[in-house]
Design a protein around this motif. Structure first.
Motif, mmCIF file in Angstrom:
data_model
loop_
_atom_site.group_PDB
_atom_site.id
_atom_site.type_symbol
_atom_site.label_atom_id
_atom_site.label_comp_id
_atom_site.label_asym_id
_atom_site.label_seq_id
_atom_site.Cartn_x
_atom_site.Cartn_y
_atom_site.Cartn_z
ATOM 1 N N GLN A 142 6.852 -53.084 0.494
ATOM 2 C CA GLN A 142 6.447 -51.358 0.521
ATOM 3 C C GLN A 142 7.851 -50.904 0.005
ATOM 4 O OE1 GLN A 142 4.068 -49.375 3.130
ATOM 5 N NE2 GLN A 142 5.519 -47.990 3.578
ATOM 6 N N PRO A 148 10.545 -47.365 -1.351
ATOM 7 C CA PRO A 148 10.705 -45.934 -0.761
ATOM 8 C C PRO A 148 9.301 -44.796 -1.082
ATOM 9 C CG PRO A 148 12.449 -46.741 -2.206
ATOM 10 C CD PRO A 148 11.453 -47.719 -2.458
ATOM 11 N N ILE A 149 9.313 -44.054 -0.061
ATOM 12 C CA ILE A 149 8.024 -43.272 0.016
ATOM 13 C C ILE A 149 8.026 -42.419 -1.134
ATOM 14 C CG2 ILE A 149 7.953 -43.324 2.595
ATOM 15 C CD1 ILE A 149 9.279 -40.964 2.708
ATOM 16 N N PHE A 187 5.089 -44.409 -3.415
ATOM 17 C CA PHE A 187 4.104 -45.287 -2.621
ATOM 18 C C PHE A 187 2.943 -45.885 -3.293
ATOM 19 C CE2 PHE A 187 1.056 -46.338 0.498
ATOM 20 C CZ PHE A 187 1.929 -46.512 1.655
ATOM 21 N N GLY A 191 10.062 -53.759 8.433
ATOM 22 C CA GLY A 191 10.127 -52.662 7.605
ATOM 23 C C GLY A 191 11.484 -52.404 6.876
ATOM 24 N N MET A 218 12.364 -53.339 2.860
ATOM 25 C CA MET A 218 12.977 -52.284 2.194
ATOM 26 C C MET A 218 14.253 -52.867 1.455
ATOM 27 S SD MET A 218 12.669 -49.297 1.021
ATOM 28 C CE MET A 218 11.462 -48.411 2.181
ATOM 29 N N HIS A 245 3.916 -39.090 3.615
ATOM 30 C CA HIS A 245 2.862 -39.952 2.857
ATOM 31 C C HIS A 245 2.373 -39.455 1.730
ATOM 32 C CE1 HIS A 245 3.593 -43.017 5.751
ATOM 33 N NE2 HIS A 245 3.425 -42.327 6.636
ATOM 34 N N GLY A 266 11.861 -43.836 4.216
ATOM 35 C CA GLY A 266 10.309 -44.191 4.839
ATOM 36 C C GLY A 266 10.364 -43.445 6.153
ATOM 37 N N LEU A 314 11.390 -49.090 10.185
ATOM 38 C CA LEU A 314 10.484 -48.639 9.191
ATOM 39 C C LEU A 314 9.171 -48.837 9.382
ATOM 40 C CD1 LEU A 314 12.919 -48.500 5.968
ATOM 41 C CD2 LEU A 314 12.473 -46.662 7.691
ATOM 42 N N THR A 372 5.713 -49.758 7.761
ATOM 43 C CA THR A 372 5.001 -50.086 6.667
ATOM 44 C C THR A 372 3.438 -49.712 6.725
ATOM 45 O OG1 THR A 372 4.684 -52.331 7.233
ATOM 46 C CG2 THR A 372 6.705 -51.877 5.997
#
Length: 887
Positions: free
Chosen positions: A57, A59-60, A63, A259, A263, A562, A773, A782, A784
């Motif tokens: 996963q 960076p937000i 997503f 997390g 990342m 999110h 995140g 972080l 996930t």
């Protein structure tokens, strides 16, 4: 129905009757013989190996839904999740009592249970024992097993030496990582331009006026002058002591904070995933973490502490050097889960099969008043149904939401371009947005640009003054918004909406590449290639209506880190408006149409393409480029807008049945007002339920599903099987459907099965860390996966992909899928062929095609309108067939 699974071994284990439960389990065949050859440690190879186990996963801001257990896709589904459970310490299935409750409620039927038992691979005597055990009480069978993450060799620090290394190291490590990778929350940047993470930490440790605790420990402070490779090897020798255990120790250390580890690995593999680039590698992070561990061990235990190899570990501790974890599949839970999935899947398959008296014959196609092309997103499934009900003369179609136009897009206020296509595609073109209101550019830049989020002047006194004055005012305003939310979005809407007063530079005027190596715009042949490719994919090569609306989608909400997960998955977590606008402009251009005509696609002169954006949280729609419509009017647009307005209200009413505070017995207008207000409510953690309960992906003509109510659970992609005799078009479609829809489905499935391990937990304590995140508090790992508020109503079943094509042609398609074939072979998604002439159904497995047959003769429930089905329902609804009322 017949399905062949891998054969189970006959030595099924029956647990002791004196225990609280009896369980039948299937041991996996793993090589558990310890090797006698000494293992030589290779640092680079070990890091490459263990990195595969980390979350992918990013960076937000981007997503992208993906299979949470991507590292295990080379195994059959149940074996893969068993290995993952033994690795991460996660649950693999729902509690047994949940399946039993679904059986009592009628959502798991007897025929599905028998089907699952018959295809479990067990012998007849074992099947009978299994059948008897299914309804026994058992509250613990779904507990996570002994795992590498929770019960490995590194656990000895806590259990034997009473040193909680995680509690000591993680706060320091996470602060360093968060500050180094920060993308804009902090005013000051920790790293210098081009500085690597290791060099940055070394600079802080060597040059800071205050000691960088605990790296001020003399032995470690001196060690930092060496290279990361040397630091890792020295630390492992002191901390572990045995090269055979080095790789396992590193893996367990990273799994303690998957997390941040994941990342860092994503950023290392794709540095462009960050807007403000940072130089970091997994090796550098490991070196810093091991140095921190060694420093704390010296401080707590002195220089003569015992290493991991010198400490005894209990029997049953999982060891990588032994060749496997020997994971076990709980057969009873597997059978229940298969029965649940087959009960849900068979609801659709039964509805697709015609009655014996029904004859499937082609009908003459009547030219519709308008055609609307939607993204395949499951949230558009219900909107398409309501739009067709509002005006039966409107035809709806579906395609991946980037609409075949792949490019990097740089919006009016964007500092960097972003990809507007599935993440498996690397675009070569760049499209820039420009304003038609140049006089407002400067003002809008100040309010909307993410790079201008701070005051121009900054000092300790001024910061304190602003906090005491403006802070109080904002606090009062926030309190007002909490208790009296309005329907108007704040200025942050620019993060997930696209303004309508701009235009796109689509036509390439020069062959010179940009600084980043992109082509600025498309040539006319490239435009025709993309427009024609999509039209052929969805089977729209003739019978164009006077109005074709390209409907992209995005989502708006506040206080929701999110938010990118609510936008278009086919656009890498962005709204699809730029793609819809690009497609409409290209398809309207005379030069593009002339090229398409030469290739066999004739778009009538009076046909106009219009771009629009459906806001899925607010159920509102925006129509773009109205200035172009003044030059080339679309006479059918007002009628379409009227039908769409009614469809949006009805769609909002259907959605409100899931919301606890939503109006259940009010008009659809009231429901529409409610969804608008909840999207702008600062305290609302559920602006919408997004992809919850996604279950089906259907690739075929609209006639296949137009008479079905599928409860917003289906991804719908248009396709004409008669134009694809070699399976090439289907291969292109599945190349997007499998990773995008399958990734969405599996991320929801695993986040629902074990939200504490595979998911992000509740949103409520989440803080945004460095625009990377979210974490619980300010020093947690972080998180996930998906938060509990996105999956709490989701039924965790694998995606069923139904395609309207003959198995013989699909064999050619599957051979062209490359690495995506393992999704089908290992049953991470189910794959069914529906014969386009007689609708016979065939289920794919690695052993070939099996005819779908049903043991029971239950009928698909019927209804006349959606409201009749939805009345009083607050749970998922089985598939229904619509029947016409007789005059």
């Amino acid at each position: 129905m017949l399905i062949r699974y891998r054969t189970f071994t006959n030595n099924a284990e029956v647990k002791n009757n004196n225990m609280a439960y009896r369980e039948i389990t299937q041991p996996l065949l793993e090589n558990s013989t310890a090797t006698s050859k000494k293992i030589e440690f290779n640092l680079d190879a070990s890091i490459e190996h263990i990195a595969h186990w980390l979350p992918a996963q990013g960076p937000i801001k981007d997503f992208i839904h993906h299979n949470t257990l991507h590292a295990f896709q080379q195994h059959p589904f149940h074996k893969g999740i068993a290995i993952a459970a033994k690795t991460f310490g996660a649950r693999s299935y729902l509690p047994l009592e949940d399946y039993q409750a679904m059986y009592q409620q009628g959502r798991i039927n007897k025929a599905a249970i028998e089907w699952a038992i018959e295809h479990s691979g067990c012998t007849k005597p074992m099947q009978e024992t299994l059948r008897e055990s299914l309804f026994e009480a058992d509250a613990t069978s779904h507990y996570p097993p002994i795992s590498l993450a929770n019960h490995g060799i590194r656990n000895a620090w806590l259990t034997q030496l009473e040193v909680n290394l995680n509690a000591l190291v993680h706060p320091v490590l996470f602060r360093l990582l968060g500050n180094f990778l920060d993308q804009g929350i902090s005013r000051w940047s920790l790293p210098k331009n081009g500085e690597h993470f290791w060099d940055c930490v070394l600079r802080l440790a060597k040059n800071s006026l205050l000691p960088l605790y605990p790296l001020d420990e003399p032995v470690v402070h001196e060690l930092l002058s060496a290279s990361p490779d040397d630091v890792i090897n020295v630390c492992l020798k002191k901390i572990v002591g045995n090269e055979e255990l080095y790789e396992q120790y590193l893996l367990e250390m990273l799994l303690a904070h998957p997390g941040w580890a994941g990342m860092v690995h994503v950023i290392e593999q794709n540095p462009k995933s960050l807007l403000a680039r940072r130089e970091i590698s997994l090796k550098e992070m490991i070196a810093v973490e091991l140095a921190l561990e060694l420093a704390f061990l010296h401080k707590k235990k002195g220089t003569q502490f015992s290493g991991i190899a010198a400490l005894p570990y209990t029997q049953g501790t999982p060891l990588l050097k032994d060749g496997g974890f020997k994971p076990i599949i709980p057969l009873r839970l597997r059978v229940w889960h298969e029965a649940m999935e087959w009960s849900l899947h068979s609801e659709l398959l039964k509805a697709l099969k015609p009655k014996d008296t029904q004859i499937i014959s082609p009908t003459q196609k009547k030219l519709p008043e308008a055609q609307a092309l939607f993204c395949i997103d499951d949230r558009e499934c219900s909107l398409r149904r309501h739009l067709e009900a509002s005006n039966p003369a409107i035809e709806t179609l579906g395609a991946a939401g980037f609409f075949g136009i792949d490019f990097f897009y740089q919006g009016l206020n964007d500092a960097y371009p972003v990809a507007q296509c599935p993440n498996i595609i690397t675009p070569k073109h760049l499209i820039k947005e420009a304003s038609r209101k140049q006089q407002n550019d400067k003002t809008k830049s100040k309010s909307g640009n993410l790079t201008n989020m701070h005051f121009t002047a900054h000092s300790i006194f001024r910061g304190w003054l602003f906090t005491q004055t403006l802070g109080i005012g904002y606090a009062i305003r926030m309190a007002w918004n909490v208790f009296r939310p309005g329907s108007k979005l704040p200025s942050i809407r620019t993060l997930s909406e696209v303004e309508t007063h701009t235009h796109l530079h689509l036509l390439r005027e020069s062959e010179d590449l940009t600084e980043d190596g992109y082509l600025l715009g498309f040539s006319f042949p490239e435009m025709a290639d993309r427009v024609g490719g999509l039209l052929r994919n969805i089977g729209l090569t003739q019978h164009f209506s006077p109005l074709v609306v390209i409907v992209a989608h995005g989502s708006s909400s506040v206080n929701n880190p999110h938010f990118a997960a609510y936008d278009c998955g086919a656009c890498s977590g962005k709204p699809g408006a730029p793609n819809a606008r690009a497609f409409a402009w290209m398809a309207n251009h005379d030069t593009v149409r002339a090229i398409l005509f030469e290739s066999g696609i004739e778009i009538p002169v009076n046909t106009r393409f219009v771009a629009a954006l459906h806001n899925t949280s607010r159920d509102e729609i925006t129509y773009f480029d109205k200035q172009l419509l003044k030059q080339h009017p679309a006479p059918g647009l007002p009628a379409f807008q009227k039908a769409m307005k009614q469809a949006l209200e009805n769609n909002a009413g259907e959605r409100c049945r899931w919301f606890e505070l939503g109006p259940q017995s009010q008009t659809n207008k009231k429901a529409h007002q409610h969804v608008i207000e909840r999207s702008s409510s600062i305290f609302e953690p559920r602006p919408e339920y997004n992809h919850s309960n996604n279950l089906y992906a259907i690739v075929g003509r609209r006639a296949l599903t137009k008479n079905l109510f599928m409860d917003r659970r289906a991804f719908l992609h248009s396709y004409d099987p008669q134009t694809d005799t070699q399976g090439d078009i289907m291969a292109r479609i599945l190349s997007a459907v499998i990773p995008v829809c399958g990734g969405i489905n599996l991320e929801y499935l695993f986040s629902r099965i074990d939200n504490s391990v595979y998911g992000a937990g509740t949103k409520l304590p989440h803080n945004v860390i460095g625009l990377l995140g979210v974490a619980n508090g300010v020093e947690g790992d972080l998180r996930t996966g998906l938060p509990s508020q996105m999956i709490e109503v989701h039924q965790p079943a694998r995606l069923l992909i139904v395609v309207e094509q003959m198995p013989a042609i699909l064999d050619k398609t599957i051979a062209k899928l490359g690495g995506l074939k393992e999704w089908l072979d290992n049953e991470w998604v189910r794959f069914v062929a529906c014969h386009p002439e007689n609708r016979q159904l065939f289920l794919y497995s690695v052993n070939g095609w099996e005819t779908v047959e049903f043991a029971d003769d239950s009928e698909t429930p019927q209804a006349t309108i959606s409201e009749e089905i939805l009345l009083g329902q607050t749970e998922t609804i089985p598939v229904h067939q619509f029947i016409r009322r007789h005059a």
